[in-house]
Design an enzyme around this catalytic site. Structure first.
Site, short mmCIF file in Angstrom:
data_model
loop_
_atom_site.label_atom_id
_atom_site.label_comp_id
_atom_site.label_asym_id
_atom_site.label_seq_id
_atom_site.Cartn_x
_atom_site.Cartn_y
_atom_site.Cartn_z
CB CYS A 1 43.74 -9.21 35.26
SG CYS A 1 44.60 -7.66 35.41
CG ASN B 1 40.89 -9.96 37.81
OD1 ASN B 1 41.01 -8.77 37.51
ND2 ASN B 1 39.78 -10.64 37.60
N GLY B 2 42.35 -7.55 39.97
CA GLY B 2 41.62 -6.62 40.83
C GLY B 2 42.51 -5.47 41.22
CD GLU C 1 26.94 1.26 21.46
OE1 GLU C 1 27.22 1.83 22.51
OE2 GLU C 1 27.49 0.19 21.10
CE LYS D 1 30.72 -0.54 20.12
NZ LYS D 1 29.86 -1.09 21.13
CG HIS E 1 22.06 24.89 22.80
ND1 HIS E 1 21.49 26.14 22.93
CD2 HIS E 1 21.05 24.05 22.43
CE1 HIS E 1 20.19 26.07 22.67
NE2 HIS E 1 19.91 24.81 22.37
#
Ligand code: F6R
Length: 634
Positions: free
Chosen positions: A2, A106-107, A509, A513, A532
């Site tokens: 927000c 916001n929160g 990563e 992405k 495994h």
């Protein structure tokens, strides 16, 4: 997440609020809204004009063009849904039943359910599913009580009412409040969520983040936790939670983020991938300049004593920052010989390891606003401070791309990676800046602990100095290759990335992405782990992308890739062009280089491949669904 903007001034507020919201768009949102206090001079009354829209800001703009929101005082908001679906009714601002009090937040208000049911028992009807809506109703209730007690209508009454409500709210929040009966007044307050006040000429703009101020002011005051500001055209008054006036001068912010522009690029993400050679160059000029003694070649802004007696390092981070931290921990342990562990910040807070002695805690967050990371750092600070013994003392370091962020205010030792504003939600150039910063730390610790010879350190420094050129060539080549290869992914549903050793975090990563911008399911595994379990997923429909660089695990990764090939998987290699790497159906070639710096190169092909797959699918690459650039809730 927000974004809040709020204005008190002499100009029409709506266009300025909309402009501010536009600059906060990169934080991620799914609906927006604004409200102003409109003064009807003929009828001598004021009322709140409020408009909200689901989806992009253009929807809100269209609405306001049809039906204007006049007034010099106003609040605006971009909402990233937490409580309640991303629908118009849940968009902020939220109003009380009389429609005179409007609030953006916001929160997360953690005790909203209890507060809501108390209000509902008193007959208050709610019009949204949000946690925020309790706030205007509670403020309205307090206003009525204060009026009954004889308080005069005005800013002080609103301030008192808001403070009383803040006293019962639990959670982390930043709020902005306007009231039709006091048309010149804006109240803002915060607790564990960012809120800044910008001082313009005869006007004040409040916002969640600095980009909102570009073109408005550089003079900023950041509100501290549990503070409230009463803002009128005459000035800003700050109060603590007990109502005591506090005096603090605003600061001129440096390294100010200017308006961002995509230039000739279709998306910010692609532009930011292409900016990485510059990110590396700037970082090297700042932190690894030529001419420093080989014994201490890294110019981080700390005294030597800062590193004294550190025996162990723990790193707290989330998402991409955690992946950078994992490469960092590998370097710290394997290159510098100091024990280093990485934690999910969100887990660390509630399950920290037993206290160890002489620990350096590093928080990594590009935005400097990630609530999980900030809360974990703060918990660690408090538990160590409670110990009262020097060996357990809290020593913290922050790594961020936002010098003016909450992290920079919370932690006294900060390294600014200086990558410039990153607008695309998917982190790319900030990841590179974080990686480089860990190389800097590994060089420092290797030197101090004498775990590497000066020759080895000098070799690594030289490799890093050669990085910008390598990146430039790599990005141009791989942009074309990735675009071509992306055609093969038109119906792909699952992708597996394999890596080992220093490149295992790059596999994680790469998978993150790909999934965040293309919505393709992707997993990263340490290559040796595939047999495994994950190998059961493989068939001709599942591409396996192996990151294989020459070094201690090169042959091992290639054998693991062969195991996938034997299960008919389409095999893609991010690897140097060598006879051994002919096993790949498609090769995304990287230059032959030292294993130590390989993650700085192997990260690039997967960034570009993810980008082109998502762009080909026509997806909103810069603002993927459900994601936010600044994750300010836990
Ligand atoms: C991924 C991404 C997120 C962030 C994560 C932490 O591209 O951007 O996974 O890395 O939300 O954000 P920061 O680094 O701001 O703490």
């Amino acid at each position: 997440m927000c974004g809040i903007v709020a204005l008190v001034g002499s100009r029409e507020a709506s266009p300025i609020l909309l402009e501010g919201l536009k600059k906060l768009e990169y934080r991620g949102y799914d609906s927006s809204g604004l409200a102003t206090v409109t003064i009807d001079r003929d009828n001598k009354e004021s009322y709140i004009s409020c408009r909200k829209a689901q989806g992009k800001l253009t929807n809100l703009l269209r609405l306001i063009e049809k039906k204007s929101t006049l007034g010099h005082v106003g609040i605006g908001h971009t909402r990233w849904a937490t409580h309640g679906k991303p629908e118009e009714k849940n968009a902020h601002p939220h109003l009380d039943s009389s429609g005179k009090v409007a609030v953006v937040q916001n929160g997360i208000i953690e005790n909203h359910s209890l507060l809501r049911s108390n209000l509902e028992q008193k007959g208050i009807k709610f019009s949204s599913d949000t946690d925020t809506e309790v706030i205007p109703h509670l403020i309205s209730e307090e206003i009525s009580l204060l009026k009954k007690e004889g308080h005069k209508i005005g800013g002080s009454l609103l301030q008192l009412a808001v403070q009383k409500v803040l006293d019962v709210l639990k959670g982390s929040y930043a709020i902005a409040v306007i009231w039709a009966e006091s048309p010149d007044v804006l109240i803002v307050a915060k607790s564990q969520a960012p809120l800044l006040i910008g001082f313009g000429e005869g006007e004040f703009l409040c916002a969640s983040d600095t980009p909102a101020f570009s073109g408005f002011t550089r003079t900023i005051l950041s509100l501290e936790d549990k503070e409230l500001a009463l803002i009128t055209p005459l000035g800003v008054e700050i109060y603590d939670s007990l109502g005591n006036r506090k005096h603090r001068a605003p600061k001129l912010i440096s390294g100010y983020e200017s308006d961002s522009d995509k230039g000739d690029f279709k998306h910010f993400m692609l532009k930011e991938i292409f900016e990485q050679p510059e990110t590396a160059e700037l970082w090297i000029t700042r932190y690894l300049p030529n001419g420093l003694p080989l014994e201490s070649p890294v110019a981080f802004p700390f005294e030597d004593s800062f590193y004294d007696s550190i025996e162990e390092i723990q790193i707290l981070a989330c998402g991409t920052s955690r992946h950078a931290a994992m490469v960092g921990a590998y370097l710290l342990e394997q290159f510098a010989g100091i024990s280093a562990k990485v934690f999910f910040a969100s887990e660390f807070r509630y399950a920290p390891p037993p206290l160890a002695r002489n620990v350096l805690t590093i928080g990594v967050t590009q935005s400097g606003e990630t609530a999980d990371t900030l809360a974990a750092l703060s918990m660690e600070y408090e538990r160590r401070s409670a110990c009262n013994q020097k060996v357990f003392a809290s020593r913290q370091l922050g790594i961020t791309n936002r010098g003016e962020s909450s992290l920079s205010r919370q932690v006294s030792n900060v390294i600014d990676i200086g990558a410039g504003l990153e607008v695309g939600v998917a982190a790319t150039k900030t990841f590179l800046g974080q990686l480089l910063t860990f190389y800097g730390l590994a060089i420092i610790f290797a030197g101090r602990r004498k775990s590497r010879s000066l020759n080895e350190i000098s070799e690594l420094c030289n490799l890093l100095r050669g990085l910008p050129k390598q990146l430039r060539d790599l990005i141009v080549t791989h942009n074309k290759l990735a675009e071509k290869l992306s055609h093969k992914f038109s119906s792909t549903k699952d992708v597996i990335f394999l890596g080992r050793g220093i490149n295992y975090p790059i596999a994680l990563e790469a998978a993150l992405k790909l999934k965040e911008i293309s919505y393709i399911h992707a997993e990263g595994y340490p290559a040796g782990e595939m047999k495994h379990g994950p190998i059961a997923l493989l068939d001709h429909k599942v591409p396996v992308i192996s990151i294989a660089n020459e070094g201690i695990v090169f042959e091992k990764v290639l054998s693991n890739a062969q195991e996938a090939k034997a299960r008919d998987a389409c095999l893609i290699g991010i690897a140097p062009e060598l006879p051994e790497t002919m096993i790949f159906d498609h090769l995304l070639p990287i230059p032959r280089t030292s294993e130590w710096i390989s993650p700085l190169l192997t990260a690039i092909p997967s960034q570009l491949l993810s980008y082109h797959i998502a762009a080909r699918r026509g997806l909103d690459v810069d603002q993927p669904r459900n994601l936010a650039k600044s994750v300010t809730v836990e």
